[in-house]
Design a protein around this motif. Structure first.
Motif, mmCIF file in Angstrom:
data_model
loop_
_atom_site.group_PDB
_atom_site.id
_atom_site.type_symbol
_atom_site.label_atom_id
_atom_site.label_comp_id
_atom_site.label_asym_id
_atom_site.label_seq_id
_atom_site.Cartn_x
_atom_site.Cartn_y
_atom_site.Cartn_z
ATOM 1 N N ARG A 80 25.485 31.102 34.111
ATOM 2 C CA ARG A 80 25.910 31.921 35.258
ATOM 3 C C ARG A 80 27.075 31.257 35.993
ATOM 4 N N ALA A 81 26.999 29.935 36.146
ATOM 5 C CA ALA A 81 28.101 29.216 36.801
ATOM 6 C C ALA A 81 29.379 29.348 35.976
ATOM 7 N N SER A 82 29.226 29.228 34.662
ATOM 8 C CA SER A 82 30.381 29.345 33.778
ATOM 9 C C SER A 82 30.995 30.728 33.896
ATOM 10 N N LEU A 83 30.162 31.759 33.928
ATOM 11 C CA LEU A 83 30.655 33.138 34.034
ATOM 12 C C LEU A 83 31.308 33.384 35.400
ATOM 13 N N ARG A 84 30.749 32.775 36.437
ATOM 14 C CA ARG A 84 31.340 32.937 37.769
ATOM 15 C C ARG A 84 32.791 32.445 37.776
ATOM 16 N N GLU A 85 33.027 31.302 37.113
ATOM 17 C CA GLU A 85 34.386 30.751 37.085
ATOM 18 C C GLU A 85 35.289 31.520 36.135
ATOM 19 N N GLU A 272 40.509 13.994 37.022
ATOM 20 C CA GLU A 272 40.720 14.675 35.738
ATOM 21 C C GLU A 272 40.076 13.898 34.585
ATOM 22 N N GLN A 273 40.262 12.568 34.601
ATOM 23 C CA GLN A 273 39.683 11.747 33.530
ATOM 24 C C GLN A 273 38.151 11.740 33.601
ATOM 25 N N GLY A 274 37.614 12.059 34.789
ATOM 26 C CA GLY A 274 36.170 12.025 34.971
ATOM 27 C C GLY A 274 35.492 13.377 34.826
ATOM 28 N N LEU A 275 36.251 14.434 34.585
ATOM 29 C CA LEU A 275 35.639 15.755 34.382
ATOM 30 C C LEU A 275 34.768 15.719 33.133
ATOM 31 N N LEU A 280 35.466 20.848 29.160
ATOM 32 C CA LEU A 280 36.904 20.894 29.461
ATOM 33 C C LEU A 280 37.564 22.206 29.064
ATOM 34 N N HIS A 281 37.021 22.870 28.053
ATOM 35 C CA HIS A 281 37.667 24.091 27.562
ATOM 36 C C HIS A 281 37.320 25.311 28.402
ATOM 37 N N LEU A 282 36.452 25.138 29.396
ATOM 38 C CA LEU A 282 35.985 26.295 30.180
ATOM 39 C C LEU A 282 36.412 26.187 31.642
ATOM 40 N N PRO A 283 36.588 27.326 32.285
ATOM 41 C CA PRO A 283 36.928 27.295 33.713
ATOM 42 C C PRO A 283 35.916 26.480 34.540
ATOM 43 N N VAL A 284 34.650 26.522 34.187
ATOM 44 C CA VAL A 284 33.638 25.789 34.956
ATOM 45 C C VAL A 284 33.812 24.278 34.812
ATOM 46 N N GLY A 285 34.579 23.853 33.818
ATOM 47 C CA GLY A 285 34.791 22.422 33.600
ATOM 48 C C GLY A 285 36.021 21.884 34.305
ATOM 49 N N ARG A 286 36.696 22.711 35.093
ATOM 50 C CA ARG A 286 37.921 22.265 35.757
ATOM 51 C C ARG A 286 37.630 21.739 37.161
ATOM 52 N N ALA A 287 38.649 21.150 37.760
ATOM 53 C CA ALA A 287 38.533 20.640 39.129
ATOM 54 C C ALA A 287 38.138 21.790 40.064
ATOM 55 N N SER A 462 32.035 14.520 37.785
ATOM 56 C CA SER A 462 31.181 15.045 36.720
ATOM 57 C C SER A 462 30.652 16.444 37.050
ATOM 58 N N GLN A 463 30.809 16.883 38.292
ATOM 59 C CA GLN A 463 30.298 18.204 38.689
ATOM 60 C C GLN A 463 31.303 19.317 38.419
ATOM 61 N N ALA A 464 32.572 18.948 38.271
ATOM 62 C CA ALA A 464 33.619 19.943 37.967
ATOM 63 C C ALA A 464 33.450 21.174 38.872
ATOM 64 N N SER A 465 33.373 22.373 38.290
ATOM 65 C CA SER A 465 33.225 23.593 39.101
ATOM 66 C C SER A 465 31.842 24.209 38.947
ATOM 67 N N ARG A 466 30.852 23.366 38.700
ATOM 68 C CA ARG A 466 29.493 23.885 38.521
ATOM 69 C C ARG A 466 28.982 24.584 39.777
#
Lengths: 496, 496
Positions: A80-85, A272-275, A280-287, A462-466
């Motif tokens: 759901r978090a991934s879809l939100r982003e 960025e190095q800590g994401l 990384l390939h998903l919007p939820v994995g970005r800053a 490590s939380q990225a955009s969760r």
């Protein structure tokens, strides 16, 4: 439970987008650091082609269908978090008609290009001619986004950089700062007037500054197997999380700005190095947002970098790479890096005056987007606010006044608050750290920086955009953004 | 007459491809020169995504229809030439089934990857296991291309690098070289045994070598506003025509290889920088072939670079940037740069021995592709030919024998002839130039290099792929490839 076919297809689409974004980032870094002038036209065409491709990928109707389908079928919280982003990125690309996006790109490019000379020539009248069109189109953009998202026009623009942030909150936060900041600046200046400080002597060869910068980056945990330091006219943090490219610029007569700039960009880089590598390939994995990104660079620059404990730690490095002189003694470095002096230019501002610059811009751009003022009203408002917040007279001085920043020239309204939000988040993080580690400064002075990095890594990187920003900060700090920590930090550092 | 709609649409498609190729080239350059190791995986994925995209663009059935349509409607000679080159690029992408291309990529990557260790370990048996698959797939490729193009399998592979060249011609050309080359090498070695030459003394700091390289590139007309010099493990000329990126590698104990490498790559670079600007986005605007590309680098390295007249011109630069010593006197530089010594390694070979290395490889790879020999027959053939052509014993020495080159590991059969064709074309160009300029060497020694650059610009660079290779060379030289000039050049330089 296993992924739905719709979600699996979305993963493939966003993986492609991630790879295209990789190429765009590297080509963009090269353009700013390596590319000779005659490469520019071909590069711009190649980058534009890639943008068209990415836009087409994101606006493919099949993606919209899959998104809707997957949202109905989403099983896990992570999904759901991934879809939100994903939805957020989809909206940014789909809510605006292509003609408006193109008109904005053209008007912005024209205004920015002409601005470079107009600024030098103090030519507000010339600027206004292009700028009116930029404002007109940004208002249209804001209106469209606002009605789709159910918020005010300015909030709709700010949402691009600070998802979920409301100007009602910013008004309250900045309103409070405006009350205490001018008095604090006066008191600090009075106190500093009596301080004796030594100015660094000498010319500092670029290669020695670079070696010093690399040594400090190493101390700050930058992973050189996953990034580089180079030179550009405007320092930035670019590249991709797997390969972060930061830049600085050197002046042989002043190493201080370059060194602190490197520390600032290293903060962005470690985020960025800590994401999380697996997202990384998903919007939820970005800053998470620009404000949270700035909170990392300012954790490094303001909370660590200008901290007397940290300056005492790097004082021997400065002596080693540049030369040994009395000005590089820890106490003097602390004085040098905390000097307060109200001035015209935001990017040259000290930690204390910086928020005043941001508040001024926020108030003006919000009124402009909401239609309360027109572009021609800006200089008078600018003068009034500079006088009121910093006691600086900018009348007739557009070059060092309302023409100084690039942001408005291409319509990046809504970005400015991120700078001061970042400073506030950073102050809050360190207040929380200090609560559980009363000896934090001793540890920093002793070079035990891992306690800071571990906290940031665990709570932010490590939380990225969760999580939405408020939840991210609440989980990290036990409460959402609380600007009191910022004030307390400034009072402790500058009056303590 | 105006363009047909089909041709106009093709222009748009190939313009997109050109822009994607720009991104691939810059990302590839970055990978070889700048990228830190942890960036590799993400970069490889991004590059592969771009390749898929470019392949999909070229194999779009609509493009094939437009190509056929435009070929029927083509009005001008220029348009027909443009379509001929589009058709060539289309064929390269469309004649092979995707499964074969993918299988080749996988087998090649596996074989090349393992080869890096196997070469170091002299492990021919291990190499053979992967290499058999590479050969099998390359034979399939050759067969498919051959039946579609109506030529022999080996010619079909060579056609990728040397369009229109036939192995029947190469057999004749190389067959003649084999007759006179071994005797010439012996005579030159006997002559050189009596020469006294001074070896350069000292360590040569990288930065000084770089400055010398840049100065020589400037002398050679490299446009620094449209390109750069950097460092990589394997020197190459990359980037895009608008922004040519050449590289070298430095050894502090030997500046000679690096300097001549820079001169070589500058030849490639000036070809790219000299391609017609208005055609860069089209296949017809690209370099004619690998052999013609090599003829430019070898015009610079062999015809100019190792020419005593040119060495006397740069002798003062070498003294200025490195240090003044007797070994850098013009006559001694000429001796140093024309030293002949048969050895194991192709890339270290001198001008005279180089063709023997190429002929050996050509003969073996042609027999292999045509099915006359099998992979396991290679070492014995290699030994026999090295003994016969260069008098060198490679038995059991796979590392410095048939395992030395990267070309076969990923199935790049058909490339090797380009090297010696390039050397022959270059000798022919300079023979033609000398015919109309009997004082060419005096001009070169005096620094009047523009006569050479003007000739190359007019006859080769600006012609791009407008004409098939034979016609290009005939227009430039009054006759197609004539290897007699190469022999005459070698005899004049080494026995004269």
């Amino acid at each position: 439970m296993s992924q739905s076919p719709a979600y699996a297809s979305l993963l493939a689409r966003f993986t492609r987008l991630h790879r295209f974004a990789h190429l765009a980032a590297i080509a963009g870094w090269d353009q700013a650091t390596m590319m000779p002038p005659k490469g520019n036209e071909a590069r711009a065409a190649a980058q534009a082609e890639l943008e068209v491709l990415m836009h087409a990928t994101l606006t493919d109707p099949a993606l919209a269908q899959e998104l809707q389908q997957a949202e109905q079928e989403a099983h896990s919280e992570a999904e759901r978090a991934s879809l939100r982003e994903m939805r957020r990125e989809w909206q940014q690309a789909n809510l605006l008609p292509a003609e408006l996006v193109e008109a904005q790109a053209l008007a912005g490019a024209r205004c920015e290009h002409a601005w470079r000379e107009q600024r030098a020539n103090n030519d507000w009248t010339g600027f206004l001619q292009n700028f009116r069109e930029v404002v007109k189109l940004s208002r249209q953009e804001a209106q469209l986004l606002a009605s789709a998202q159910g918020c005010t026009p300015y909030d709709a623009l700010m949402n691009k950089y600070e998802p979920g942030m409301k100007s009602a909150d910013i008004d309250r936060i900045f309103g409070t700062v405006k009350v205490w900041l001018p008095g604090l600046i006066s008191r600090v200046m009075a106190k500093q007037a009596e301080e004796k400080l030594l100015l660094p002597q000498g010319s500092f060869p670029v290669e020695q500054q670079r070696q010093l910068g690399l040594a400090v980056m190493g101390l700050l945990g930058f992973d050189f197997d996953a990034g580089r330091l180079d030179v550009s006219v405007h320092p930035f943090c670019g590249g991709v999380p797997e390969d972060v490219r930061i830049t600085t610029r050197y002046r042989e007569d002043d190493f201080m700005q370059s060194l602190m700039g490197i520390i600032h960009e290293t903060g962005h880089a470690r985020y960025e190095q800590g994401l999380p590598r697996d997202l990384l390939h998903l919007p939820v994995g970005r800053a998470r947002s620009m404000g949270i990104h700035e909170s990392q660079s300012l954790s490094f620059e303001m909370q660590l970098g200008r901290n007397p404990a940290f300056l005492s730690l790097i004082s021997p490095l400065i002596c080693q790479y540049l030369c040994d002189q009395p000005a590089f003694a820890p106490e003097n470095l602390a004085l040098l890096y905390s000097r307060v002096h109200p001035g015209y230019i935001r990017v040259d501002a000290d930690e204390l005056c910086y928020p005043a610059h941001v508040i001024l811009r926020y108030e003006i751009e919000k009124a402009l987007i909401e239609g309360e003022i027109e572009a021609e009203d800006i200089p008078a408002l600018w003068d009034e606010k500079m006088q009121s917040y910093l006691g600086v007279d900018t009348r007739g001085n557009y070059r060092q006044g309302c023409l100084q920043d690039i942001h408005w020239t291409d319509g990046s309204f809504g970005y400015f608050p991120s700078y001061t939000l970042g400073a506030m988040y950073a102050a809050q993080y360190f207040a929380v750290m200090r609560r559980s580690m009363t000896d934090l400064d001793q540890r920093i002075a002793a070079g035990d920086l891992s306690v800071v990095f571990d906290w940031l890594e665990q709570n932010i990187w490590s939380q990225a955009s969760r999580y939405p920003t408020d939840e991210l900060v609440s989980r990290a700090c036990g409460e959402a953004l609380n600007p009191d920590y910022f004030r307390a930090h400034l009072e402790a550092r500058y009056l303590g």
